[in-house]
Motif scaffolding. Structure first.
Motif, mmCIF file in Angstrom:
data_model
loop_
_atom_site.group_PDB
_atom_site.id
_atom_site.type_symbol
_atom_site.label_atom_id
_atom_site.label_comp_id
_atom_site.label_asym_id
_atom_site.label_seq_id
_atom_site.Cartn_x
_atom_site.Cartn_y
_atom_site.Cartn_z
ATOM 1 N N HIS A 12 -5.929 6.061 -10.132
ATOM 2 C CA HIS A 12 -6.504 4.768 -9.788
ATOM 3 C C HIS A 12 -5.779 3.646 -10.525
ATOM 4 C CE1 HIS A 12 -8.590 6.142 -13.412
ATOM 5 N NE2 HIS A 12 -8.714 4.867 -13.731
ATOM 6 N N GLU A 20 6.362 5.173 -4.167
ATOM 7 C CA GLU A 20 5.960 3.773 -4.001
ATOM 8 C C GLU A 20 6.074 3.021 -5.333
ATOM 9 O OE1 GLU A 20 5.688 2.310 -1.284
ATOM 10 O OE2 GLU A 20 4.865 0.385 -1.899
ATOM 11 N N ASP A 68 3.957 10.522 -2.897
ATOM 12 C CA ASP A 68 4.090 9.199 -2.272
ATOM 13 C C ASP A 68 3.776 8.083 -3.275
ATOM 14 O OD1 ASP A 68 1.375 10.275 -1.867
ATOM 15 O OD2 ASP A 68 0.993 8.314 -1.012
ATOM 16 N N SER A 92 0.837 -1.194 0.000
ATOM 17 C CA SER A 92 0.000 0.000 0.000
ATOM 18 C C SER A 92 0.879 1.254 0.000
ATOM 19 C CB SER A 92 -0.910 0.000 1.213
ATOM 20 O OG SER A 92 -0.128 0.090 2.375
ATOM 21 N N SER A 93 0.304 2.382 -0.293
ATOM 22 C CA SER A 93 1.037 3.644 -0.224
ATOM 23 C C SER A 93 0.176 4.617 0.573
ATOM 24 C CB SER A 93 1.303 4.184 -1.625
ATOM 25 O OG SER A 93 0.185 4.880 -2.084
ATOM 26 N N ASP A 94 0.745 5.758 0.922
ATOM 27 C CA ASP A 94 0.015 6.708 1.766
ATOM 28 C C ASP A 94 -1.218 7.296 1.089
ATOM 29 O OD1 ASP A 94 3.124 7.960 3.110
ATOM 30 O OD2 ASP A 94 1.899 6.237 3.647
ATOM 31 N N SER A 95 -1.288 7.166 -0.244
ATOM 32 C CA SER A 95 -2.452 7.704 -0.950
ATOM 33 C C SER A 95 -3.642 6.774 -0.832
ATOM 34 C CB SER A 95 -2.135 7.881 -2.436
ATOM 35 O OG SER A 95 -1.251 8.929 -2.604
ATOM 36 N N ASN A 96 -3.516 5.743 -0.002
ATOM 37 C CA ASN A 96 -4.581 4.757 0.180
ATOM 38 C C ASN A 96 -4.885 3.993 -1.085
ATOM 39 O OD1 ASN A 96 -4.951 5.214 2.905
ATOM 40 N ND2 ASN A 96 -6.234 7.009 2.496
ATOM 41 N N LEU A 97 -3.905 3.887 -1.947
ATOM 42 C CA LEU A 97 -4.071 3.063 -3.136
ATOM 43 C C LEU A 97 -3.193 1.834 -2.959
ATOM 44 C CD1 LEU A 97 -3.966 5.607 -6.100
ATOM 45 C CD2 LEU A 97 -5.931 4.307 -5.276
ATOM 46 N N THR A 98 -3.720 0.687 -3.315
ATOM 47 C CA THR A 98 -2.942 -0.540 -3.176
ATOM 48 C C THR A 98 -2.507 -1.006 -4.553
ATOM 49 O OG1 THR A 98 -4.172 -1.104 -1.205
ATOM 50 C CG2 THR A 98 -3.049 -2.917 -2.310
#
Ligand code: PLP
Ligand code: COI
Length: 366
Positions: free
Chosen positions: A52, A122, A118, A2-8
């Motif tokens: 996304h 990532e 971020d 995961s990254s801090d942007s809440n994207l996995t």
């Protein structure tokens, strides 16, 4: 993942990685930008939806609509940074946060959607981990990461796109110059320009490099290695090379480098060398320096060394300068100078984890 942007990041392992023996053969002498790894990263952007679908997947050709905006109006930016093999078999990145910041600044100049820093970081870490076996070990080699972003909207009107594709590819690299040239000869471009005031010179966009190709071709035809550009207004102040910044070393050890502005790319190597030099007590001037002064100083001995610097080129001594109307002068004895070598070693030792890292420039990836 995961990254801090809440994207996995989704991960799809390549189903056809290059066989081990072929990879080993390629890594023996990769050159620059010819050997590519098994994976790539993609992240998409759409206005209203945002960033996304981050993925690490098999490296494969892109399928694009021929009306994609980037193919017509060159709305494209890129970065270049290296992952280094550490002594214990791990990997590290050098100042990737600075590349993330510059990428965002380039996006703003090209009216593109800025990628959160971020996510940039990532994406680089993910690719280094996926392609860990492609990081060469020998001195002077690294895994070169090429993050880039293209306008993918299908529309022929001239306006900023509302869809973008961000990609990271990786290339195992050795020296940028063939045979690791000990020094390079520059050709002074007196009628072609790279970047003008108010233009895109400080952004890392493909268009700047397209503009540099004809003068670079001229440099090669003249038997030189690289072109060096002058300012577009007075045609006398030295700016930079097509893909590198430039430094001058005087006989008292002090150094000069052209000041940043909107016509010069703010190099991360340039910034790192300024920091290293400052901490060594070297007197520094970020000041305009003219081609005539350079010639006079080289001839009188007031100038001792000059070098070009960048991620791909690292620190490359400039041995000779040539141009139209018989312009031709040597720098020192035409070979690498002592101060240039010392600065190069200090930088490379930090990058490779062989020296302490007081500036926290190095990030361990695994
Ligand atoms: N100037 C230009 C035009 C470049 O393309 C590069 C390479 O990235 C540089 C300077 C050096 O920048 P950096 O040290 O961040 O690689
Ligand atoms: C780099 O040094 O990373 C560059 O982008 C320069 C050149 C290969 C375009």
């Amino acid at each position: 993942m995961s990254s801090d942007s809440n994207l996995t990041f989704a991960f799809e392992q390549s189903t056809s990685p290059l066989p081990l023996n072929e990879r080993a053969r390629l890594l023996e002498d990769p050159g620059f930008g010819r050997v590519f790894t098994d994976h790539m990263v993609t992240i998409r952007y759409k206005e209203g939806q945002g960033w996304h679908d981050p993925k690490v997947h098999q490296r494969r050709p892109l399928e694009m609509d021929p009306a994609s905006a980037v193919l017509h109006y060159a709305q494209e930016i890129f970065e270049g940074l290296k992952a280094y093999r550490t002594k214990d078999g791990g990997a590290s990145l050098f100042r990737a946060d600075a590349n993330a910041r510059r990428f965002r600044a380039s996006a703003e100049r090209l009216a593109m959607a800025p990628l959160p820093e971020d996510l940039f970081l990532e994406s680089c870490r993910q690719l280094v981990k996926a392609d860990r076996d492609w990081i060469p070990e020998s001195e002077g080699s690294a895994l070169y990461l090429r993050p880039f972003m293209i306008a993918s909207s299908v529309f022929l009107g001239v306006r900023p796109a509302d869809e973008y594709l961000y990609i990271v590819i990786a290339s195992s690299v050795g020296s940028y110059f063939k045979g690791g040239a000990p020094s390079v000869t520059l050709w002074v471009s007196d009628h072609f320009n790279r970047a003008g005031p108010g233009g895109t010179g400080a952004a890392k966009c493909g268009g700047n490099y397209a503009a540099s190709l004809l003068p670079q071709k001229e440099a090669i035809a003249e038997g030189c290695d690289q072109v060096i550009f002058l300012d577009t207004v007075e045609k006398k102040w030295i700016e930079e090379l097509g893909g590198m910044n430039v430094f001058f070393v005087m006989d008292d050890g002090s150094m000069i480098t052209p000041p940043l502005g909107d016509t010069i790319l703010p190099g991360i190597t340039r910034d790192s060398l300024l920091t290293l030099a400052r901490d060594r007590g070297i007197s520094l001037r970020e000041e305009r320096y003219s081609i005539d002064q350079w010639q006079a100083d080289a001839r009188s001995g007031r100038l001792r060394e000059a070098f070009a610097c960048g991620t791909a080129a690292v620190v490359t001594p400039i041995g000779r300068v040539r141009g139209r109307d018989g312009l031709d002068f040597m720098i020192g004895n035409g070979g690498p100078g002592l101060q240039t070598e010392q600065l190069r070693t200090s930088l490379v030792d930090i990058q490779r984890g062989l020296a302490p890292d007081p500036y926290k420039w190095v990030e361990r990836v695994f």
